[in-house]
Design a protein around this motif. Sequence first.
Motif, PDB file in Angstrom:
ATOM      1  N   LEU A  28       0.698  -1.235   0.069  1.00 60.34           N
ATOM      2  CA  LEU A  28      -0.226   0.135  -0.109  1.00 60.34           C
ATOM      3  C   LEU A  28       0.930   1.308  -0.051  1.00 60.34           C
ATOM      4  N   SER A  29       2.002   1.168  -0.530  1.00 65.99           N
ATOM      5  CA  SER A  29       2.906   2.246  -0.616  1.00 65.99           C
ATOM      6  C   SER A  29       2.471   3.700  -1.204  1.00 65.99           C
ATOM      7  N   GLY A  30       1.322   3.194  -2.420  1.00 66.38           N
ATOM      8  CA  GLY A  30       0.835   4.342  -3.045  1.00 66.38           C
ATOM      9  C   GLY A  30      -0.174   5.157  -2.457  1.00 66.38           C
ATOM     10  N   LEU A  31      -0.761   4.769  -1.168  1.00 66.72           N
ATOM     11  CA  LEU A  31      -1.768   5.536  -0.479  1.00 66.72           C
ATOM     12  C   LEU A  31      -0.920   6.339   0.600  1.00 66.72           C
ATOM     13  N   PRO A  32      -1.396   7.571   0.524  1.00 66.68           N
ATOM     14  CA  PRO A  32      -0.675   8.579   1.548  1.00 66.68           C
ATOM     15  C   PRO A  32      -1.070   8.151   2.913  1.00 66.68           C
ATOM     16  N   ALA A  41       2.211   6.557   5.539  1.00 68.07           N
ATOM     17  CA  ALA A  41       2.416   7.402   6.961  1.00 68.07           C
ATOM     18  C   ALA A  41       2.363   6.311   8.187  1.00 68.07           C
ATOM     19  N   ASP A  42       1.718   5.261   8.193  1.00 66.16           N
ATOM     20  CA  ASP A  42       1.788   4.330   9.193  1.00 66.16           C
ATOM     21  C   ASP A  42       2.590   2.979   8.695  1.00 66.16           C
ATOM     22  N   TRP A  96      -2.939   0.364 -11.461  1.00 73.00           N
ATOM     23  CA  TRP A  96      -3.627   1.286 -12.486  1.00 73.00           C
ATOM     24  C   TRP A  96      -5.043   1.657 -11.896  1.00 73.00           C
ATOM     25  N   LEU A  97      -5.754   0.491 -11.571  1.00 76.53           N
ATOM     26  CA  LEU A  97      -7.148   0.985 -11.103  1.00 76.53           C
ATOM     27  C   LEU A  97      -7.189   1.486  -9.856  1.00 76.53           C
ATOM     28  N   LEU A  98      -6.485   0.727  -8.906  1.00 83.03           N
ATOM     29  CA  LEU A  98      -6.603   1.052  -7.367  1.00 83.03           C
ATOM     30  C   LEU A  98      -5.272   2.162  -6.911  1.00 83.03           C
ATOM     31  N   GLY A  99      -4.375   1.919  -7.682  1.00 77.87           N
ATOM     32  CA  GLY A  99      -3.217   2.921  -7.360  1.00 77.87           C
ATOM     33  C   GLY A  99      -2.484   2.622  -6.075  1.00 77.87           C
ATOM     34  N   ILE A 100      -2.702   1.633  -5.418  1.00 80.97           N
ATOM     35  CA  ILE A 100      -1.943   1.225  -4.117  1.00 80.97           C
ATOM     36  C   ILE A 100      -0.779   1.203  -4.042  1.00 80.97           C
ATOM     37  N   HIS A 101      -0.007   0.791  -5.046  1.00 85.20           N
ATOM     38  CA  HIS A 101       1.645   0.792  -5.275  1.00 85.20           C
ATOM     39  C   HIS A 101       1.956   0.780  -6.858  1.00 85.20           C
ATOM     40  N   ARG A 102       3.228   1.290  -7.019  1.00 85.62           N
ATOM     41  CA  ARG A 102       3.746   1.015  -8.486  1.00 85.62           C
ATOM     42  C   ARG A 102       4.829  -0.024  -8.267  1.00 85.62           C
TER      43      ARG A 102
END
Length: 262
Positions: free
Chosen positions: A44-48, A52-53, A116-122
């Motif tokens: 989940l690195s793509g979710l700010p 942070a946690d 691409w759809l959820l953007g939870i990481h690249r």
Amino acid sequence: MNKISKAGRQAGYAAMASGALGFALGGFFDGILLHQILQWHHLLSGLPQAAADLRFLILTDGLFHLAMYLVAALGLLWLWRGRAAVLAPAAGRLGLAWGLIGFGSWHITDALLSHWLLGIHRIRMDSDMPLVWDILWLCLFGLAPALLGVWLKRGGRGSGFHAAPLALAVITVAAGAVQAFPPASEGPVVVLFRSGMDETGVMAAIAAVDGSLAGRDPSGTLWAVALPEGGPASSLYAHGALVVSGAGLPAGCLDYTRPDEA
């Protein structure tokens, strides 16, 4: 007719087993290479909010790995149920084909859904051109294996590898073990201490094992600890550590983070 029906079911189980094992192997490959070796991202690195946690990131990585273990376990169950079909003349080709399709399917699913759809990481969170890395990874490890698997399934070469389903099972189990228990590396261990433990408590814990602080991440969640020669990393568990990399317990998710030097 009954024999044909039974043989068909056996072949179906063998095919599903190879596909599931290949899919799980794709997930383990992602975790071992991208999380532990290259250290490019968390799930989940793509979710700010999640980024942070760090504790939450490690938890979700662990849940992802657990899901891959369940898929692998299902594949092993199907392999057992279809064991009679493993020795069939075309079992090697089909096992290899479905394994490649499963492996590629994981990376295709990850690219489409996670990137691409959820953007939870690249693929590379630190890259200025994340789309280039996403497409490169998709082509190399998603489309290429899947297309090769389809070619083999339709009659391409590979029929001589009769042990393909069993070999795939062994490789997947081995990859799962490496994912859960990464080999201990030389140098400092990375430690996640229990929630609420302040810097004074951390330093006291490090001193209690005759260690020294080698670094920490900016949030103060992960700590790099240099242990004395021969000092067991597992000794930190008696002093408030929750997870210690290289201490004989699953800690591969910690390898993503590079603590700053102290």
